[in-house]
Design an enzyme around this catalytic site. Sequence first.
Site, PDB file in Angstrom:
ATOM      1  N   LYS A 192       0.843  -1.196   0.000  1.00 16.01           N
ATOM      2  CA  LYS A 192       0.000   0.000   0.000  1.00 16.01           C
ATOM      3  C   LYS A 192       0.882   1.251   0.000  1.00 16.01           C
ATOM      4  O   LYS A 192       0.673   2.173  -0.769  1.00 16.01           O
ATOM      5  CB  LYS A 192      -0.925  -0.038   1.220  1.00 16.01           C
ATOM      6  CG  LYS A 192      -1.871   1.125   1.297  1.00 16.01           C
ATOM      7  CD  LYS A 192      -2.843   0.958   2.444  1.00 16.01           C
ATOM      8  CE  LYS A 192      -3.600   2.267   2.656  1.00 16.01           C
ATOM      9  NZ  LYS A 192      -4.495   2.209   3.805  1.00 16.01           N
ATOM     10  N   HIS A 236      -4.485 -33.645  17.829  1.00 19.12           N
ATOM     11  CA  HIS A 236      -3.369 -34.476  18.293  1.00 19.12           C
ATOM     12  C   HIS A 236      -2.205 -33.625  18.785  1.00 19.12           C
ATOM     13  O   HIS A 236      -1.097 -34.124  18.954  1.00 19.12           O
ATOM     14  CB  HIS A 236      -2.901 -35.399  17.162  1.00 19.12           C
ATOM     15  CG  HIS A 236      -4.008 -36.278  16.654  1.00 19.12           C
ATOM     16  ND1 HIS A 236      -4.274 -37.533  17.167  1.00 19.12           N
ATOM     17  CD2 HIS A 236      -4.964 -36.053  15.713  1.00 19.12           C
ATOM     18  CE1 HIS A 236      -5.324 -38.056  16.552  1.00 19.12           C
ATOM     19  NE2 HIS A 236      -5.764 -37.171  15.650  1.00 19.12           N
ATOM     20  N   GLY A 239      -4.900  -1.893   4.929  1.00 20.55           N
ATOM     21  CA  GLY A 239      -4.105  -3.039   4.452  1.00 20.55           C
ATOM     22  C   GLY A 239      -4.752  -4.376   4.758  1.00 20.55           C
ATOM     23  O   GLY A 239      -4.877  -5.247   3.885  1.00 20.55           O
ATOM     24  N   ARG A 240      -5.215  -4.549   5.996  1.00 14.64           N
ATOM     25  CA  ARG A 240      -5.774  -5.856   6.385  1.00 14.64           C
ATOM     26  C   ARG A 240      -7.201  -6.054   5.886  1.00 14.64           C
ATOM     27  O   ARG A 240      -7.811  -7.087   6.171  1.00 14.64           O
ATOM     28  CB  ARG A 240      -5.673  -6.033   7.902  1.00 14.64           C
ATOM     29  CG  ARG A 240      -6.281  -4.909   8.715  1.00 14.64           C
ATOM     30  CD  ARG A 240      -5.872  -4.986  10.183  1.00 14.64           C
ATOM     31  NE  ARG A 240      -6.327  -3.845  10.958  1.00 14.64           N
ATOM     32  CZ  ARG A 240      -5.662  -2.685  11.067  1.00 14.64           C
ATOM     33  NH1 ARG A 240      -4.516  -2.540  10.450  1.00 14.64           N
ATOM     34  NH2 ARG A 240      -6.138  -1.712  11.801  1.00 14.64           N
ATOM     35  N   LYS A 272       9.577  -0.821  13.708  1.00 15.67           N
ATOM     36  CA  LYS A 272      10.060  -0.588  12.331  1.00 15.67           C
ATOM     37  C   LYS A 272      11.126   0.500  12.328  1.00 15.67           C
ATOM     38  O   LYS A 272      12.157   0.370  11.674  1.00 15.67           O
ATOM     39  CB  LYS A 272       8.912  -0.119  11.428  1.00 15.67           C
ATOM     40  CG  LYS A 272       7.934  -1.180  11.012  1.00 15.67           C
ATOM     41  CD  LYS A 272       6.984  -0.559   9.967  1.00 15.67           C
ATOM     42  CE  LYS A 272       5.727  -1.351   9.803  1.00 15.67           C
ATOM     43  NZ  LYS A 272       4.737  -0.711   8.947  1.00 15.67           N
ATOM     44  N   GLU A 302      10.625  -4.913   4.053  1.00 14.02           N
ATOM     45  CA  GLU A 302      10.645  -6.306   3.585  1.00 14.02           C
ATOM     46  C   GLU A 302      10.343  -6.378   2.093  1.00 14.02           C
ATOM     47  O   GLU A 302      11.013  -7.067   1.317  1.00 14.02           O
ATOM     48  CB  GLU A 302       9.594  -7.134   4.333  1.00 14.02           C
ATOM     49  CG  GLU A 302       9.885  -7.364   5.808  1.00 14.02           C
ATOM     50  CD  GLU A 302       9.240  -6.334   6.706  1.00 14.02           C
ATOM     51  OE1 GLU A 302       9.036  -5.177   6.261  1.00 14.02           O
ATOM     52  OE2 GLU A 302       8.946  -6.673   7.863  1.00 14.02           O
ATOM     53  N   GLU A 354      -4.486  -6.698  14.917  1.00 16.45           N
ATOM     54  CA  GLU A 354      -3.969  -5.390  14.500  1.00 16.45           C
ATOM     55  C   GLU A 354      -5.096  -4.347  14.598  1.00 16.45           C
ATOM     56  O   GLU A 354      -4.853  -3.180  14.872  1.00 16.45           O
ATOM     57  CB  GLU A 354      -3.395  -5.449  13.073  1.00 16.45           C
ATOM     58  CG  GLU A 354      -2.440  -4.291  12.763  1.00 16.45           C
ATOM     59  CD  GLU A 354      -1.677  -4.446  11.449  1.00 16.45           C
ATOM     60  OE1 GLU A 354      -2.290  -4.279  10.383  1.00 16.45           O
ATOM     61  OE2 GLU A 354      -0.463  -4.720  11.492  1.00 16.45           O
TER      62      GLU A 354
END
Length: 503
Positions: free
Chosen positions: A193, A364, A247-248, A473, A199, A333
């Site tokens: 965005k 399990h 973003g999410r 960040k 990254e 978030e």
Amino acid sequence: MTTNNGFDLLHAHAQRLQGMDIPTLLAAEPDRVKRLALKVGPLYVNFARQTYDRTALDALLELAARRDVAGGFARQFGGERINITEDRAVLHSALRGDVGTTPVALAARAEASAVLTQMGALVKALEAGTVTDIVSVGIGGSDLGPRLVADALRPASGARFRVHFVSNVDGAAMQRTLATLDPATTAGILISKTFGTQETLLNGSILRDWLGGSERLYAVSANPERAAKAFDIAAERVLPMWDWVGGRYSLWSAVGFPIALAIGFERFGQLLEGAAEMDAHAASAPLEHNLPVLHALTDIWNRNVLGHATHAVMTYDQRLALLPAYLQQLVMESLGKRVKLDGSPVDADTVPVWWGGAGTDVQHSFFQALHQGSSIVPADFIGCVHSDHPYAINHQALLANLLAQTEALANGQDSEDPHRQYPGGRPSTLILLDALTPHALGALIAMYEHAVYVQSLIWDINAFDQFGVELGKQLASQLLPALQGEAVEITDPMTREVLAQLR
Ligand code: F6P
């Protein structure tokens, strides 16, 4: 202590209900299993194994009415700037339908439709070409949604493209992905965005160099000029998004380009339709029949009234294995906040820890703790009525396990041997999709989005900013030069010591 947060009455109900276990509630309210079930489009959701009774639920609904949840939906869908800390509208609903009818919402819808058409043309052109593999680079909201949906809905065989996702700045992720691919038949999509995310910029550079240039590179960004310039990508291969898409909440936008490549453009459209159906439901259903509202109030009951610190999501469909990771970002978030809209401290606990996994595998691993551990973990159990594979008995076994686990968790079982005793009283919500279609998955994800918003209205917090991620960040970008050997002044003694060790 008496507070004005509206929870006092709910606490009184919890007190009244103490000692009433789930089987007793089911027996006391014979209509409960039907009354607490909702069918919305392809979703069937049943809250009967929660621990509130009719009167307590009425009090929860009363709280939602007092917090003006219906008005909140109207403000969101209409494009009011409800993300007040960033002064932005929140219009992901305009990416998938026309629930909002204000001029602002309609303008957003028109922009979204135009970009969708542009994206469709790019998908078509790629389908007609020689590319076999797509590498999608992005992180957080620019990764988790596309990764989830592409993995959930990709065909078992015969897909036109193999779509790979790289998010982590750890070079091993990119190395392993590229090791299996041929640059001549691979295209890359850089999704960010902001186009300022470390990254994605680092991984994007690796990918561009490996591809031998930007000819088969695409980008999606709310800052298209920056994307085009930084990676020298032709404007027609840069798809825009907007600051009114968080973003999410963005998989419905051009951020979903990798989804459209993985499942086909038409099925991407069906995903949007499913979400739009949930938007229409959220906007119009009365609170007591409103699925996202009931889901949110159930979470409030478990968190604020009963004090449960975590919430689990169990997917009884292997193809939804990435859903817990997706929901961690969406929910935590959005709701991981400690101050209200006006900046004053929230007077209740906000988001619990969300986690989960895919059944039957997790039976399990951590289910022992769910059945007999000292903490109660409310959970969503998600399954599909119909499967898409030819192994009918496996599907029946999967559903039998889903039903068995929810029953065992709720009802427990007595034994004279304390080691063999199951206390029960562990609440769950059952969510069944008709089948794992794009439409059903779109509706499911949108249901969670709206439930997040409803909780933010109850707590009076902003579900749409995320300032909490910024400090780390900033520190990382200050420390990078130190790791590259530059003389950087480090004030924290522990960081200074570890840097010395690393050098
Ligand atoms: O980690 C925080 C965050 O800002 C998320 O909210 C966002 O989805 C992610 O980073 C990626 O941001 P961008 O799409 O700008 O690269």
